[in-house]
Motif scaffolding. Structure first.
Motif, PDB file in Angstrom:
ATOM      1  N   TYR A   1      -1.374 -16.522   3.582  1.00 41.88           N
ATOM      2  CA  TYR A   1      -2.218 -15.641   2.772  1.00 41.88           C
ATOM      3  C   TYR A   1      -1.455 -14.505   2.114  1.00 41.88           C
ATOM      4  CZ  TYR A   1      -5.657 -18.193   5.422  1.00 41.88           C
ATOM      5  OH  TYR A   1      -6.380 -19.198   5.991  1.00 41.88           O
ATOM      6  N   VAL A   2      -0.170 -14.394   2.392  1.00 40.19           N
ATOM      7  CA  VAL A   2       0.613 -13.272   1.862  1.00 40.19           C
ATOM      8  C   VAL A   2       1.886 -13.812   1.220  1.00 40.19           C
ATOM      9  CG1 VAL A   2       1.860 -11.170   2.463  1.00 40.19           C
ATOM     10  CG2 VAL A   2      -0.242 -11.742   3.663  1.00 40.19           C
ATOM     11  N   LYS A   3       2.056 -13.543  -0.058  1.00 37.52           N
ATOM     12  CA  LYS A   3       3.267 -13.989  -0.756  1.00 37.52           C
ATOM     13  C   LYS A   3       4.384 -12.962  -0.629  1.00 37.52           C
ATOM     14  CE  LYS A   3       1.357 -17.714  -2.214  1.00 37.52           C
ATOM     15  NZ  LYS A   3       1.425 -18.832  -1.340  1.00 37.52           N
ATOM     16  N   GLU A   4       4.017 -11.677  -0.597  1.00 36.99           N
ATOM     17  CA  GLU A   4       4.989 -10.597  -0.481  1.00 36.99           C
ATOM     18  C   GLU A   4       4.483  -9.566   0.500  1.00 36.99           C
ATOM     19  OE1 GLU A   4       6.477  -8.308  -3.840  1.00 36.99           O
ATOM     20  OE2 GLU A   4       6.910 -10.216  -4.808  1.00 36.99           O
ATOM     21  N   GLY A   5       5.377  -8.989   1.266  1.00 32.34           N
ATOM     22  CA  GLY A   5       4.988  -7.958   2.212  1.00 32.34           C
ATOM     23  C   GLY A   5       4.417  -8.557   3.491  1.00 32.34           C
ATOM     24  N   ALA A   6       3.819  -7.706   4.290  1.00 31.34           N
ATOM     25  CA  ALA A   6       3.279  -8.127   5.590  1.00 31.34           C
ATOM     26  C   ALA A   6       1.788  -8.413   5.485  1.00 31.34           C
ATOM     27  CB  ALA A   6       3.514  -7.022   6.613  1.00 31.34           C
ATOM     28  N   PRO A   7       1.282  -9.356   6.292  1.00 32.43           N
ATOM     29  CA  PRO A   7      -0.169  -9.569   6.330  1.00 32.43           C
ATOM     30  C   PRO A   7      -0.853  -8.316   6.862  1.00 32.43           C
ATOM     31  CG  PRO A   7       0.915 -10.876   8.027  1.00 32.43           C
ATOM     32  CD  PRO A   7       1.983 -10.212   7.225  1.00 32.43           C
ATOM     33  N   ALA A   8      -2.050  -8.045   6.360  1.00 29.58           N
ATOM     34  CA  ALA A   8      -2.739  -6.821   6.763  1.00 29.58           C
ATOM     35  C   ALA A   8      -4.240  -7.042   6.872  1.00 29.58           C
ATOM     36  CB  ALA A   8      -2.443  -5.704   5.767  1.00 29.58           C
ATOM     37  N   LEU A   9      -4.869  -6.186   7.638  1.00 33.88           N
ATOM     38  CA  LEU A   9      -6.311  -6.116   7.792  1.00 33.88           C
ATOM     39  C   LEU A   9      -6.756  -4.862   7.047  1.00 33.88           C
ATOM     40  CD1 LEU A   9      -8.781  -7.301   9.343  1.00 33.88           C
ATOM     41  CD2 LEU A   9      -8.164  -5.759  11.204  1.00 33.88           C
ATOM     42  N   PHE A  10      -7.673  -4.997   6.086  1.00 33.07           N
ATOM     43  CA  PHE A  10      -8.045  -3.878   5.220  1.00 33.07           C
ATOM     44  C   PHE A  10      -9.455  -3.392   5.504  1.00 33.07           C
ATOM     45  CE2 PHE A  10      -4.872  -6.307   2.906  1.00 33.07           C
ATOM     46  CZ  PHE A  10      -3.972  -5.317   2.563  1.00 33.07           C
ATOM     47  N   GLY A  11      -9.616  -2.086   5.493  1.00 30.58           N
ATOM     48  CA  GLY A  11     -10.913  -1.437   5.609  1.00 30.58           C
ATOM     49  C   GLY A  11     -11.060  -0.451   4.466  1.00 30.58           C
ATOM     50  N   VAL A  12     -12.105   0.352   4.519  1.00 28.35           N
ATOM     51  CA  VAL A  12     -12.312   1.375   3.503  1.00 28.35           C
ATOM     52  C   VAL A  12     -11.364   2.533   3.797  1.00 28.35           C
ATOM     53  CG1 VAL A  12     -13.945   3.004   2.521  1.00 28.35           C
ATOM     54  CG2 VAL A  12     -14.722   0.724   3.190  1.00 28.35           C
ATOM     55  N   GLY A  13     -10.390   2.726   2.931  1.00 23.17           N
ATOM     56  CA  GLY A  13      -9.487   3.853   3.068  1.00 23.17           C
ATOM     57  C   GLY A  13      -8.337   3.679   4.032  1.00 23.17           C
ATOM     58  N   ASP A  14      -8.218   2.530   4.692  1.00 28.55           N
ATOM     59  CA  ASP A  14      -7.077   2.317   5.586  1.00 28.55           C
ATOM     60  C   ASP A  14      -6.778   0.835   5.737  1.00 28.55           C
ATOM     61  OD1 ASP A  14      -9.180   1.527   7.179  1.00 28.55           O
ATOM     62  OD2 ASP A  14      -8.742   2.889   8.819  1.00 28.55           O
ATOM     63  N   SER A  15      -5.639   0.545   6.327  1.00 25.81           N
ATOM     64  CA  SER A  15      -5.249  -0.845   6.582  1.00 25.81           C
ATOM     65  C   SER A  15      -4.323  -0.888   7.790  1.00 25.81           C
ATOM     66  CB  SER A  15      -4.544  -1.449   5.364  1.00 25.81           C
ATOM     67  OG  SER A  15      -3.343  -0.776   5.095  1.00 25.81           O
ATOM     68  N   TYR A  16      -4.222  -2.060   8.393  1.00 24.01           N
ATOM     69  CA  TYR A  16      -3.379  -2.271   9.561  1.00 24.01           C
ATOM     70  C   TYR A  16      -2.573  -3.544   9.372  1.00 24.01           C
ATOM     71  CZ  TYR A  16      -6.576   1.064  11.647  1.00 24.01           C
ATOM     72  OH  TYR A  16      -7.330   2.173  11.894  1.00 24.01           O
ATOM     73  N   VAL A  17      -1.278  -3.459   9.599  1.00 20.17           N
ATOM     74  CA  VAL A  17      -0.442  -4.654   9.572  1.00 20.17           C
ATOM     75  C   VAL A  17      -0.823  -5.503  10.777  1.00 20.17           C
ATOM     76  CG1 VAL A  17       1.923  -5.516   9.739  1.00 20.17           C
ATOM     77  CG2 VAL A  17       1.427  -3.480   8.374  1.00 20.17           C
ATOM     78  N   ILE A  18      -0.952  -6.805  10.562  1.00 18.04           N
ATOM     79  CA  ILE A  18      -1.339  -7.699  11.646  1.00 18.04           C
ATOM     80  C   ILE A  18      -0.208  -8.686  11.948  1.00 18.04           C
ATOM     81  CG2 ILE A  18      -3.815  -7.497  11.221  1.00 18.04           C
ATOM     82  CD1 ILE A  18      -3.710 -10.159   9.748  1.00 18.04           C
TER      83      ILE A  18
END
Length: 71
Positions: A38-55
């Motif tokens: 699901y990710v071509k560049e960078g790290a996979p992440a979990l996104f919320g409103v105003g923040d995100s977390y690398v998974i």
């Protein structure tokens, strides 16, 4: 001493290990969701409103569910 000549070598090796471990998990009866799909560049992440977390790299399902980070 670092066995990799450059960052790309390290990325390529990491991808090889992700594929290797993913295959071994499936051979042992687990189901996986490899996040690199699901990710071509960078790290996979979990996104919320105003923040995100690398998974982690692979989400694994069997009797239990867990995430696996490959280094």
């Amino acid at each position: 001493m670092n066995k990799f000549n450059d960052f790309q070598d390290a990325l390529d090796y990491g991808r090889e290990m992700e594929l290797f471990i993913d295959k071994r998990l499936k051979e042992r009866g687990f189901y996986t969701i490899p996040k690199y799909l699901y990710v071509k560049e960078g790290a996979p992440a979990l996104f919320g409103v105003g923040d995100s977390y690398v998974i982690p790299d692979i989400e694994v399902y069997g009797e239990n569910r867990f995430w696996l980070e490959i280094k």
